[in-house]
Scaffold this active site. Structure first.
Site, mmCIF file in Angstrom:
data_model
loop_
_atom_site.group_PDB
_atom_site.id
_atom_site.type_symbol
_atom_site.label_atom_id
_atom_site.label_comp_id
_atom_site.label_asym_id
_atom_site.label_seq_id
_atom_site.Cartn_x
_atom_site.Cartn_y
_atom_site.Cartn_z
ATOM 1 N N HIS A 221 146.014 59.505 79.248
ATOM 2 C CA HIS A 221 145.748 58.540 80.318
ATOM 3 C C HIS A 221 146.318 59.086 81.619
ATOM 4 O O HIS A 221 147.123 58.448 82.290
ATOM 5 C CB HIS A 221 146.353 57.175 79.974
ATOM 6 N N ASN A 245 139.101 62.031 76.476
ATOM 7 C CA ASN A 245 139.067 60.652 76.932
ATOM 8 C C ASN A 245 140.295 60.319 77.768
ATOM 9 O O ASN A 245 141.424 60.664 77.414
ATOM 10 C CB ASN A 245 138.975 59.691 75.740
ATOM 11 N N ASP A 300 142.424 56.209 66.347
ATOM 12 C CA ASP A 300 142.584 55.268 67.461
ATOM 13 C C ASP A 300 141.936 53.929 67.101
ATOM 14 O O ASP A 300 141.424 53.208 67.966
ATOM 15 C CB ASP A 300 141.972 55.833 68.746
ATOM 16 N N GLY A 335 139.249 51.723 71.795
ATOM 17 C CA GLY A 335 139.595 52.010 70.420
ATOM 18 C C GLY A 335 138.336 52.278 69.601
ATOM 19 O O GLY A 335 137.246 52.479 70.141
#
Length: 416
Positions: A221, A245, A300, A335
């Site tokens: 992130h 991601n 995840d 997720g």
């Protein structure tokens, strides 16, 4: 089925990776799955593998019970999922020991023998409650009916992330690194890993504090530049969370976070191989850059895993699940509903690797990244008796944790 509390468990007629075949036994190909002759003797008094032997038919006939017939199956080190939020209707942020035990039970049904409950970015008090619940679940063994995967420790995903790449983390609660908060979390339970954005002010101090307490630091992130990532890796950051991601992408003049992950051999790359988060071609590129020795399959997964499509909660946000995809109202992926067995199947399909080549990404690589490869990720005497038995379609037939059966799909395979 319920966990079988047994003194010794024998697994026979299963195929195993050639590297685990005893040296005295000839193998056809060193990178193959060896069929049909191996008996793994597992003594569950200390939960470790006692022996891996070639056993004749006459020896099998006199073998003491219980025995598990793995005919037509492959036996692998149990899956290790180090980034997972929920499943079967439960979530780590429920802050309930019963929920954590239920998750361990559910994951074992899909071949996971060890996992790291992963938190969300929420108010500090909520994270403390979740950490306390996980700690209680570790200290208080589950009932036989709820026995499942072992808990390796806690993975904190956030809250010290980049507001430019929140992903499905609630942006309201993203904040800059706070050493006082982090110290409280360390005191509350066995925090073993933290995902953060290394470019945020104060991240360098928090990274140093985490490493001092043997907490693995993961970049994720993040809007970090290539140079900022390289500097963080040099100080000890060792993994990337859900590669591709929620991170700055690769440009030929500005390599970004992704460029650092793909090019720096010191970094382990977690990846969600559900064919939604990452295109199979990108998975293949990742595997070519990192190899299975630096690629870690994660799920995840959130609470919808194992359940039907519908609306679910993730960190206080409404997530709509449709055809297996989990999305916030704005369309952001939130997720997954992936299980580790399907992650391995998808990884093999995307990369073209054989099972013999690909399996370490489902267990051993994660164990190495955590410094646990001396006891997890191998079918070797002295290692933890954590095993998964897969059929020809790579569907889970049985799961063994600490030498005890915690899941068995076909009871007729077990002789008591």
């Amino acid at each position: 089925m319920n966990r079988q509390v047994t003194r010794t468990l024998f697994i026979h007629n299963g195929a195993i990776p050639a590297e685990f075949v005893p040296k005295a036994v000839p193998v056809r190909a060193p990178e193959a799955i060896q069929p049909g002759f191996t008996t793994a003797q597992i003594d569950s008094r200390d939960g470790r593998i006692f022996a891996v032997e070639q056993t004749s038919a006459s020896a099998l006939s006199s073998m003491p019970s219980p025995t598990l017939d793995a005919s037509g199956c492959v036996v692998l080190p149990g899956f290790v999922d180090i980034h997972v939020h929920g499943g079967a209707g439960y979530d780590v942020m429920d802050a309930s020991p019963a929920a954590v035990h239920a998750l361990a039970h559910f994951f074992a049904q899909h071949g996971v023998t060890a996992f790291m409950p992963t938190t969300m970015t929420v108010p500090h008090s909520h994270t403390l409650r979740a950490v306390a619940a996980i700690t209680w679940a570790i200290q208080q063994p589950a009932s036989a009916q709820q026995a499942g995967a072992r808990i390796l420790g806690i993975h904190l995903e956030g809250p010290y992330l980049s507001p430019k790449f929140p992903g499905a983390q609630p942006a309201t609660y993203i904040r800059q690194p706070n050493l006082a908060e982090f110290s409280e979390l360390l005191a509350a339970g066995p925090v073993r890993m933290i995902t953060l954005a290394p470019e945020e002010p104060g991240a360098d101090l928090l990274i140093a504090a985490a490493l001092q307490h043997n907490v693995k630091v993961v970049l994720g992130h993040t809007n970090a530049t290539y140079e900022e990532c390289e500097a963080a890796i040099a100080t000890g950051v060792s993994q990337a969370t859900h590669t591709y991601n929620a991170m700055s992408g690769l440009h030929h003049r500005h390599p970004g976070t992704l460029g650092a992950v793909l090019s720096n051999d010191a970094i382990y790359a977690q990846v969600i191989v559900d064919n939604f988060h990452v295109h199979p071609a990108a998975v293949k590129i990742l595997a070519r850059c990192k190899g299975v020795a630096r690629t870690i399959l994660i799920t995840d997964a959130m609470r919808a895993a194992g359940l039907s499509d519908g609306e679910y909660d993730l960190g206080g946000q409404v997530v709509t699940v449709k055809k297996g995809q989990c999305r916030l109202r704005d369309g952001t992926l939130a997720g997954s509903t992936l299980t580790m067995q399907h992650g391995l199947i998808n990884f093999i399909a995307a990369t073209g690797l054989s099972l013999a080549e690909a399996w370490p990404a489902s267990s051993r690589t994660a164990a190495q990244a955590l410094g646990l490869d001396h006891e997890l990720g191998a079918i070797t005497p002295g290692y933890r008796a954590d095993l998964v038995v897969l059929d020809a379609q790579l569907t889970v037939v049985a799961t063994v944790v600490d030498g005890a059966l915690v899941y068995l799909r076909e009871p007729e395979r077990l002789t008591l």
